[in-house]
Design an enzyme around this catalytic site. Structure first.
Site, PDB file in Angstrom:
ATOM      1  N   GLY A 169      89.285 -46.817   1.861  1.00  0.00           N
ATOM      2  CA  GLY A 169      87.854 -47.034   2.021  1.00  0.00           C
ATOM      3  C   GLY A 169      87.337 -48.272   1.309  1.00  0.00           C
ATOM      4  O   GLY A 169      87.950 -49.344   1.351  1.00  0.00           O
ATOM      5  N   ASP A 187      93.619 -39.558 -12.205  1.00  0.00           N
ATOM      6  CA  ASP A 187      92.610 -38.518 -11.989  1.00  0.00           C
ATOM      7  C   ASP A 187      91.389 -38.924 -12.798  1.00  0.00           C
ATOM      8  O   ASP A 187      91.396 -38.864 -14.025  1.00  0.00           O
ATOM      9  CB  ASP A 187      93.147 -37.165 -12.454  1.00  0.00           C
ATOM     10  CG  ASP A 187      92.120 -36.045 -12.343  1.00  0.00           C
ATOM     11  OD1 ASP A 187      90.971 -36.312 -11.909  1.00  0.00           O
ATOM     12  OD2 ASP A 187      92.463 -34.897 -12.698  1.00  0.00           O
ATOM     13  N   VAL A 188      90.331 -39.353 -12.118  1.00  0.00           N
ATOM     14  CA  VAL A 188      89.175 -39.906 -12.829  1.00  0.00           C
ATOM     15  C   VAL A 188      88.385 -38.855 -13.600  1.00  0.00           C
ATOM     16  O   VAL A 188      87.490 -39.200 -14.372  1.00  0.00           O
ATOM     17  CB  VAL A 188      88.232 -40.678 -11.883  1.00  0.00           C
ATOM     18  CG1 VAL A 188      88.930 -41.903 -11.307  1.00  0.00           C
ATOM     19  CG2 VAL A 188      87.680 -39.776 -10.788  1.00  0.00           C
ATOM     20  N   GLY A 241      85.125 -41.413  -5.417  1.00  0.00           N
ATOM     21  CA  GLY A 241      84.028 -40.528  -5.058  1.00  0.00           C
ATOM     22  C   GLY A 241      84.403 -39.464  -4.047  1.00  0.00           C
ATOM     23  O   GLY A 241      85.455 -39.533  -3.404  1.00  0.00           O
ATOM     24  N   GLY A 296      87.163 -48.868  -1.838  1.00  0.00           N
ATOM     25  CA  GLY A 296      88.074 -49.272  -2.905  1.00  0.00           C
ATOM     26  C   GLY A 296      89.203 -50.136  -2.397  1.00  0.00           C
ATOM     27  O   GLY A 296      89.550 -51.155  -3.013  1.00  0.00           O
ATOM     28  N   TYR A 345      75.177 -34.628  -5.167  1.00  0.00           N
ATOM     29  CA  TYR A 345      75.536 -36.018  -4.908  1.00  0.00           C
ATOM     30  C   TYR A 345      74.357 -36.929  -5.269  1.00  0.00           C
ATOM     31  O   TYR A 345      74.516 -37.947  -5.948  1.00  0.00           O
ATOM     32  CB  TYR A 345      75.902 -36.168  -3.436  1.00  0.00           C
ATOM     33  CG  TYR A 345      76.382 -37.537  -3.024  1.00  0.00           C
ATOM     34  CD1 TYR A 345      77.734 -37.854  -3.035  1.00  0.00           C
ATOM     35  CD2 TYR A 345      75.494 -38.516  -2.596  1.00  0.00           C
ATOM     36  CE1 TYR A 345      78.187 -39.107  -2.637  1.00  0.00           C
ATOM     37  CE2 TYR A 345      75.921 -39.767  -2.208  1.00  0.00           C
ATOM     38  CZ  TYR A 345      77.263 -40.057  -2.222  1.00  0.00           C
ATOM     39  OH  TYR A 345      77.701 -41.299  -1.831  1.00  0.00           O
ATOM     40  N   GLY A 398      90.889 -46.819  -5.445  1.00  0.00           N
ATOM     41  CA  GLY A 398      91.212 -48.091  -4.793  1.00  0.00           C
ATOM     42  C   GLY A 398      92.200 -48.025  -3.656  1.00  0.00           C
ATOM     43  O   GLY A 398      92.553 -49.063  -3.090  1.00  0.00           O
ATOM     44  N   LYS A 448      74.322 -39.763  -8.230  1.00  0.00           N
ATOM     45  CA  LYS A 448      74.127 -41.173  -7.924  1.00  0.00           C
ATOM     46  C   LYS A 448      72.874 -41.739  -8.600  1.00  0.00           C
ATOM     47  O   LYS A 448      72.852 -42.908  -8.992  1.00  0.00           O
ATOM     48  CB  LYS A 448      74.073 -41.379  -6.412  1.00  0.00           C
ATOM     49  CG  LYS A 448      75.397 -41.086  -5.701  1.00  0.00           C
ATOM     50  CD  LYS A 448      76.535 -41.950  -6.224  1.00  0.00           C
ATOM     51  CE  LYS A 448      77.804 -41.773  -5.406  1.00  0.00           C
ATOM     52  NZ  LYS A 448      78.924 -42.634  -5.883  1.00  0.00           N
ATOM     53  N   SER A 480      74.504 -45.232  -4.533  1.00  0.00           N
ATOM     54  CA  SER A 480      74.296 -44.871  -3.125  1.00  0.00           C
ATOM     55  C   SER A 480      72.810 -44.998  -2.828  1.00  0.00           C
ATOM     56  O   SER A 480      71.978 -44.962  -3.751  1.00  0.00           O
ATOM     57  CB  SER A 480      74.762 -43.434  -2.869  1.00  0.00           C
ATOM     58  OG  SER A 480      74.313 -42.951  -1.616  1.00  0.00           O
TER      59      SER A 480
END
Length: 273
Positions: free
Chosen positions: A17, A60-61, A89, A19, A153, A14, A157, A140
């Protein structure tokens, strides 16, 4: 009334960009937001700018514990938790499928797919007792068709789109809605990096390939996310909304060659001439 009055939403990635645009829109619509991001300086500054209804949690996702901490803090401090935007992402592994390393593959999947799974998993655990909630994940156009992103990627997605459908089918009876948005080329720090961090080049490149003739900005994606979070979308679940000027429905206008989009290479070349 604002569309998100009294709602509490976590946005991963967040601090910049899409987020960042989403976090700003949440506050504008009367909601509260926890900005979960690795970028401490940028995230903290944004939270301070947005005011008392915004907090920052360094996250840290790829860590299940970190995602749990962010969601539970939002639920306790700003909550009850009513929404999550799984946005964090990277571009990740690029290059030929024959030359993609397992290490690059694993890192890409951990951020683009595993983190979304974790966000859905733990948001469900927290929101299910409330009997209402909305989760929006970033897919995406590369998750809808092939050839618009690097291999890993694209795989990740497509997984986001699949999980959105699968989770929605389980959770609708608990009042939870699960949807995704699928942006096409959008002007963000991530895409600008493909053009040497030249925002002007990437903006023109995206505009050149858009059937509508102009570039998609983070705010364009954020507007759709806000809609899906709000009660205006109360009867929508299990859907993936393509925000791509019609590229995935009217034919592909560019091809991604797993290093850089052809159009970006052309735009860079024009800039040098």
């Amino acid at each position: 009334m604002n569309r998100l009055d009294e709602q509490c939403i976590v946005v991963t990635g967040g601090a910049s960009g899409i987020g960042e645009a989403t976090a700003r829109a949440i506050i504008k619509e009367g909601g509260k937001v926890l900005i979960a991001d690795l970028q401490e300086q940028e995230g903290q500054a944004l939270a301070e700018e947005l005011g008392a209804n915004a907090v920052f949690q360094q996250t840290d996702v790829t860590s299940e514990e970190a995602i749990i901490t962010a969601l539970e803090r939002a639920n306790t401090e700003l909550g009850p938790l009513t929404g999550v935007v799984n946005n964090a992402g990277i571009v990740g592994a690029v290059g030929s499928i024959a030359e993609t390393s397992v290490e690059a593959f694993d890192r890409t999947m951990s951020i683009l797919a595993r983190a979304v799974f974790l966000g859905v998993k733990h948001a469900t655990r927290i929101m299910k007792p409330h009997g209402k909630g909305s989760i929006v994940s970033l897919a995406s156009t590369a998750g809808i068709v092939g050839g618009l992103g690097p291999h890993t990627y694209t795989m990740a997605k497509h997984g986001v789109v699949g999980l959105t459908k699968s989770a929605a089918s389980e959770l609708s009876s608990y009042g939870l809605r699960i949807n995704a948005v699928a942006p096409g080329g959008t002007v963000t720090p991530l895409t600008a990096a493909l053009a040497g961090n030249d925002t002007g080049i990437i903006t023109q490149a995206i505009a050149d390939t858009s059937p509508l003739g102009f570039a998609c900005m983070p705010e364009d994606i954020a507007d759709s996310i806000i809609f899906l979070l709000s009660d205006e979308a109360r009867y929508i679940t299990g859907q993936t909304l393509a925000i791509d000027a019609g590229i995935t429905t009217s034919g592909l206008h560019t091809t991604f060659h797993n290093d850089d989009a052809e159009v970006i290479l052309h735009a860079n070349q024009r800039a040098k001439e």
